[in-house]
Enzyme design. Structure first.
Site, PDB file in Angstrom:
ATOM      1  N   LYS A 125       0.497  -1.520   0.089  1.00 49.33           N
ATOM      2  CA  LYS A 125      -0.238   0.067  -0.111  1.00 49.33           C
ATOM      3  C   LYS A 125       1.023   1.095  -0.258  1.00 49.33           C
ATOM      4  O   LYS A 125       0.664   2.070  -0.125  1.00 49.33           O
ATOM      5  CB  LYS A 125      -1.178  -0.623   1.223  1.00 49.33           C
ATOM      6  CG  LYS A 125      -1.777  -1.053   1.285  1.00 49.33           C
ATOM      7  CD  LYS A 125      -2.762  -1.531  -0.635  1.00 49.33           C
ATOM      8  CE  LYS A 125      -3.454  -3.041   0.672  1.00 49.33           C
ATOM      9  NZ  LYS A 125      -4.044  -3.428  -1.124  1.00 49.33           N
ATOM     10  N   LYS A 166      -1.950   1.434   9.131  1.00 47.00           N
ATOM     11  CA  LYS A 166      -2.111   0.612   8.431  1.00 47.00           C
ATOM     12  C   LYS A 166      -1.660  -0.564   7.870  1.00 47.00           C
ATOM     13  O   LYS A 166      -0.149  -0.165   7.900  1.00 47.00           O
ATOM     14  CB  LYS A 166      -3.376   1.816   7.137  1.00 47.00           C
ATOM     15  CG  LYS A 166      -4.238   2.126   7.460  1.00 47.00           C
ATOM     16  CD  LYS A 166      -4.689   2.696   6.620  1.00 47.00           C
ATOM     17  CE  LYS A 166      -5.640   1.914   5.270  1.00 47.00           C
ATOM     18  NZ  LYS A 166      -6.779   2.594   4.281  1.00 47.00           N
ATOM     19  N   GLY A 173      -9.864  -4.654   5.057  1.00 43.47           N
ATOM     20  CA  GLY A 173      -9.802  -3.150   6.106  1.00 43.47           C
ATOM     21  C   GLY A 173      -9.583  -4.239   7.150  1.00 43.47           C
ATOM     22  O   GLY A 173      -9.723  -4.214   8.548  1.00 43.47           O
ATOM     23  N   GLU A 208      -1.761   7.148   8.258  1.00 42.18           N
ATOM     24  CA  GLU A 208      -2.709   8.337   7.080  1.00 42.18           C
ATOM     25  C   GLU A 208      -3.911   8.945   7.929  1.00 42.18           C
ATOM     26  O   GLU A 208      -4.059   8.710   9.267  1.00 42.18           O
ATOM     27  CB  GLU A 208      -3.811   7.065   6.657  1.00 42.18           C
ATOM     28  CG  GLU A 208      -3.737   7.048   4.844  1.00 42.18           C
ATOM     29  CD  GLU A 208      -4.561   5.846   4.346  1.00 42.18           C
ATOM     30  OE1 GLU A 208      -4.496   5.332   3.448  1.00 42.18           O
ATOM     31  OE2 GLU A 208      -5.927   6.078   4.591  1.00 42.18           O
ATOM     32  N   LYS A 209      -4.030  10.089   7.113  1.00 41.00           N
ATOM     33  CA  LYS A 209      -4.778  10.977   7.950  1.00 41.00           C
ATOM     34  C   LYS A 209      -6.354  10.249   8.256  1.00 41.00           C
ATOM     35  O   LYS A 209      -6.675   9.736   7.046  1.00 41.00           O
ATOM     36  CB  LYS A 209      -4.834  12.104   7.870  1.00 41.00           C
ATOM     37  CG  LYS A 209      -5.708  13.163   8.588  1.00 41.00           C
ATOM     38  CD  LYS A 209      -5.595  14.553   7.696  1.00 41.00           C
ATOM     39  CE  LYS A 209      -7.040  15.569   8.181  1.00 41.00           C
ATOM     40  NZ  LYS A 209      -6.913  15.973   9.759  1.00 41.00           N
ATOM     41  N   GLU A 296      -6.766   2.984  -1.789  1.00 39.30           N
ATOM     42  CA  GLU A 296      -6.302   1.390  -2.178  1.00 39.30           C
ATOM     43  C   GLU A 296      -6.757   0.896  -3.490  1.00 39.30           C
ATOM     44  O   GLU A 296      -8.174   1.172  -4.195  1.00 39.30           O
ATOM     45  CB  GLU A 296      -5.995   0.462  -1.509  1.00 39.30           C
ATOM     46  CG  GLU A 296      -7.259  -0.214  -1.060  1.00 39.30           C
ATOM     47  CD  GLU A 296      -7.382  -1.225   0.338  1.00 39.30           C
ATOM     48  OE1 GLU A 296      -6.106  -0.948   0.774  1.00 39.30           O
ATOM     49  OE2 GLU A 296      -7.877  -2.445   0.425  1.00 39.30           O
ATOM     50  N   ASN A 298      -7.629  -2.646  -5.001  1.00 36.82           N
ATOM     51  CA  ASN A 298      -7.590  -4.086  -4.672  1.00 36.82           C
ATOM     52  C   ASN A 298      -7.851  -5.172  -6.358  1.00 36.82           C
ATOM     53  O   ASN A 298      -8.568  -4.751  -6.676  1.00 36.82           O
ATOM     54  CB  ASN A 298      -9.438  -4.595  -4.478  1.00 36.82           C
ATOM     55  CG  ASN A 298      -9.113  -4.119  -2.697  1.00 36.82           C
ATOM     56  OD1 ASN A 298      -8.320  -4.284  -1.926  1.00 36.82           O
ATOM     57  ND2 ASN A 298     -10.259  -3.025  -2.687  1.00 36.82           N
ATOM     58  N   ARG A 300      -8.272  -8.098  -7.655  1.00 38.40           N
ATOM     59  CA  ARG A 300      -9.177  -8.765  -7.513  1.00 38.40           C
ATOM     60  C   ARG A 300     -10.341  -8.801  -8.041  1.00 38.40           C
ATOM     61  O   ARG A 300     -10.868  -7.442  -7.638  1.00 38.40           O
ATOM     62  CB  ARG A 300      -9.415  -9.541  -6.483  1.00 38.40           C
ATOM     63  CG  ARG A 300      -9.925  -8.964  -5.016  1.00 38.40           C
ATOM     64  CD  ARG A 300      -9.795  -9.514  -3.996  1.00 38.40           C
ATOM     65  NE  ARG A 300      -9.148  -8.893  -2.780  1.00 38.40           N
ATOM     66  CZ  ARG A 300     -10.543  -8.241  -2.250  1.00 38.40           C
ATOM     67  NH1 ARG A 300     -11.929  -7.764  -3.021  1.00 38.40           N
ATOM     68  NH2 ARG A 300     -10.040  -7.008  -1.084  1.00 38.40           N
ATOM     69  N   ARG A 346     -24.562  -8.163   2.197  1.00 38.10           N
ATOM     70  CA  ARG A 346     -23.670  -9.492   2.866  1.00 38.10           C
ATOM     71  C   ARG A 346     -24.363  -9.480   4.059  1.00 38.10           C
ATOM     72  O   ARG A 346     -24.839  -9.334   5.460  1.00 38.10           O
ATOM     73  CB  ARG A 346     -22.162  -8.835   3.597  1.00 38.10           C
ATOM     74  CG  ARG A 346     -21.872  -8.231   2.096  1.00 38.10           C
ATOM     75  CD  ARG A 346     -20.328  -7.675   2.497  1.00 38.10           C
ATOM     76  NE  ARG A 346     -19.330  -7.335   1.036  1.00 38.10           N
ATOM     77  CZ  ARG A 346     -18.546  -7.022   1.624  1.00 38.10           C
ATOM     78  NH1 ARG A 346     -17.785  -7.764   2.464  1.00 38.10           N
ATOM     79  NH2 ARG A 346     -17.396  -6.415   0.637  1.00 38.10           N
TER      80      ARG A 346
END
Lengths: 514, 170
Positions: A125, A166, A173, A208-209, A296, A298, A300, A346
């Protein structure tokens, strides 16, 4: 632009290196494309739907995923034995593991995903942030990899608190910590680093802020090896619990056509900067003033990809297969024509009334919603044993409506139809959220859930009272509910037991009765 | 003449008193938490589905029994219920009203990631006690009431089955 000229390699037989609903999703696309299918499974998944669905299925190890779904040698063995010429990694597990993509390539297998170099770049990242900065894409204020607490403190002082710690090698997440004050920072760095090492095999962390309030808006991209990169519009995934998405929708109420155009342009630039191929998602944070910041990529297929499929009418797995085979995508940005509104919930095996603790057990009855505008991607069947080894996702309910209000009404209706006996699910929580006036008004942010959890707890007693009434009336009337297992000792008498046994056999005679 | 019968039904952590009075038309007058409702319950015939009508609103409920409990699905909410002879200690409350030692058990199988208390510690209600990893998530097990940790049965790294003892509170 890729250096090598594109090579067309038709896929004849594909191994899905995954389980659950996503394995089934990929197998379905293969079936439609006339591609022969190979499933793999752990000892806990012998009876799983994806195992029943595929043309062939191979046991790849014991239940813990580290010895099965994460075992590259076992997966390559299964590919070799079956004669598969391609591998689809699904999401999670090895889907963002450049080593696996490279190992597939070395074994002569088509990896249905981006090139290993793109996975490596975007998977780190901190490296990804640097590349995106160079490409002119706006970033959340943050750092490169941090090991020195002094440097972290300096960033905190400059950006202001709260800040996020992070995992550099993370995603989905996991490995994220919120730090509210400078004195928590050193401890959080150490803990996050340790967690990151455990979860991702990489102790690197960055800061990160923490922007608040903010929406999570992501752009679905699809890129082929002929130079075409298309943005398939946005998904808003602001409804998150502990950084895990719960409800996703498209379009976003906060994105105007003009903003959408700029976000797609940024996402396409990000894909080009990484020499990307296949399906990917560029995640952004969107603030109140419609400023967006790169989060970011992903690398996939996402859990929530069906939202985009319902909105655009495209089949993203089919597109993935075409691109992986070296074919052109076959459409351009101008051909993308989203219509109406799509929403996904979900459904997870978690007890919403008890801190969302995992709920495990055997599914006694599974009746899935259907009807106009409703799609269910699920791995549920009567008799499924929900085990502690894998994540808690049981099903995704995705609906389409002409507008947001109709989509919400449809989802509410679909969840009313969803019957699942045997494990607790978060369905009551979804129903509560869908009825919430702020959700209905689209007034959401990534901190939305923090404000509503307490109210949900208070609203839960009506159903509890009805359950107590039902239990009392059943006892009063001498009515006999079905008992758990045929043959098990029961006070209900032989008649009730045989009725259950008959129903159980009927439901299990065909596996599509789910 | 009406015959009133009271049932004690355990739902999750609560024991509720449910009073039933049969009516001439085969419906039942059911009182719970001071509210009386007119109820009918009709089985659908599959041994799992029932139609519950409460004050004129009809909805399906789903029921399945095992040796210890009756699982009921009401409006998407799944409850584990049991009929008990007497209300539990402290009557209509939950364990928070109880006295005497209380052994906390693992609510699910998993691996102990962290033990946040030591033997002899005094803990308040809601205090985090143990972190249990299951389904790739760290789950905090919190104290259901105030008390002292009398015995501690787990250590980090230990693999637990559902129902295994975690610790005992005074």
């Amino acid at each position: 632009m890729p250096a090598d000229p594109p090579v067309t390699r038709p896929i004849k037989k594909l191994l899905v290196a995954n389980r659950g609903e996503i394995a089934l999703r990929v197998l379905r696309a293969c079936r439609e494309e006339g591609i022969a299918t190979v499933a793999v499974y752990s000892e806990a998944d012998r009876d799983a739907l994806h195992v029943r669905y595929a043309d062939e299925a191979y046991l790849i190890g014991p239940a813990p995923s580290s010895e099965s779904y994460l075992s590259i040698p076992n997966l390559l063995d299964a590919a070799r034995t079956s004669g598969a010429d391609a591998v689809h990694p699904g999401y999670g597990f090895l889907s963002e593991n450049a080593g696996f993509a490279q190992a597939c390539a070395n074994a002569g297998l088509v990896f249905v995903g981006p090139p290993p170099a793109a996975i490596s770049l975007l998977g780190d990242k901190a490296m990804a942030r640097r590349a995106m900065k160079q490409a002119g894409i706006p970033l959340v204020p943050g750092t490169d990899r941090v090991t020195d607490p002094e440097a972290a403190l300096a960033f905190g002082a400059e950006a202001g608190y709260p800040v996020l710690v992070k995992a550099a090698g993370g995603g989905g997440g996991r490995g994220i910590r919120v730090v509210a004050t400078p004195d928590e920072l050193a401890g959080a760095l150490q803990q996050a680093s340790q967690e990151a090492l455990q979860a991702f095999g990489d102790a690197g962390v960055y800061l990160e802020k923490y922007l608040l309030p903010v929406r999570h808006v992501e752009i679905q991209i699809m890129a082929d090896s002929h130079g075409t990169v298309v943005g398939l519009g946005e998904r808003e995934c602001s409804i998150q619990r502990r950084h895990q998405k719960i409800i996703e929708e498209a379009p976003s109420v906060a994105v105007s056509p003009e903003l959408r155009g700029r976000m797609i342009a940024a996402a396409v630039a990000a894909a080009r900067a990484a020499d990307y191929r296949g399906a990917g998602t560029v995640e952004f944070l969107l603030d109140r003033d419609s400023r967006f910041y790169f989060l970011e990529v992903n690398t996939r297929l996402q859990v929530e990809h069906p939202v985009t499929e319902l909105l655009t009418g495209r089949d993203l797995v089919r597109d993935q297969l075409r691109v992986a085979a070296g074919q052109p995508l076959g459409y351009t940005q101008d051909d993308v024509s989203p219509r109406g509104w799509a929403l996904e919930c979900r459904i997870t095996a978690e007890d919403p009334h008890n801190s969302f603790l995992p709920s495990l057990g055997r599914v006694r009855l599974a009746q899935l919603p259907s009807g106009p505008g409703v799609r269910v991607d699920s791995s549920l069947y009567d008799g499924l044993e929900v085990s502690p080894y894998y994540d808690s996702l049981l099903a995704k309910v995705i609906v389409w409506g002409e507008d947001r209000a109709q989509a919400i009404a449809r989802m509410r209706r679909a969840l009313d139809e969803f019957v699942l006996l045997g494990v607790k699910t978060n369905i009551p929580f979804h129903r509560y959220l869908l009825d919430h006036q702020d959700f209905q008004a689209g007034a959401i942010s990534t901190s939305f859930l923090e404000g509503v959890m307490e109210d949900f707890g208070k609203a839960a007693t009506a159903n509890r009272d009805l359950a107590a009434i039902t239990a009392a009336v059943l006892a009063h009337s001498g009515l006999s509910p079905a008992s758990a297992a045929p043959g098990q000792a029961s006070a209900d008498g032989p008649a009730a037991r045989s009725a259950w046994a008959t129903a159980y056999r009927m439901r299990n005679s065909g596996y599509w009765k789910v | 003449m009406s015959l009133e019968i009271t049932y004690h039904i355990q739902v999750a952590d609560d024991t509720l008193e449910v009073t039933i009075t049969p009516e001439a038309d085969d419906s039942l007058l059911v009182t719970i938490n001071g509210t009386t409702r007119r109820i009918t319950l009709i089985p659908a015939g599959d041994g799992l589905t029932y139609f519950l009508t409460a004050d004129g609103i009809r909805r399906p409920v789903y029921a399945a029994a095992d040796a210890q409990s009756l699982e009921l699905l009401v409006a998407g909410d799944l409850f584990s219920t049991a009929r008990v002879a007497e209300p539990g200690p402290g009557g209509q409350g939950s364990v928070s009203a109880g006295s005497g030692p209380l052994t906390l058990k693992a609510p699910m199988p998993g691996v102990v990631k962290d033990v946040l208390v030591a033997q002899g510690d005094h803990v308040e209600q809601g205090a985090p006690l143990v972190v249990l990893e299951a389904m790739k998530m760290n789950n905090q097990i919190r104290s259901p009431r105030a008390g002292s940790v009398v015995t501690l049965a787990v250590t980090p790294g230990q693999r637990l089955n559902r129902g295994d003892a975690l610790l005992t509170l005074s």
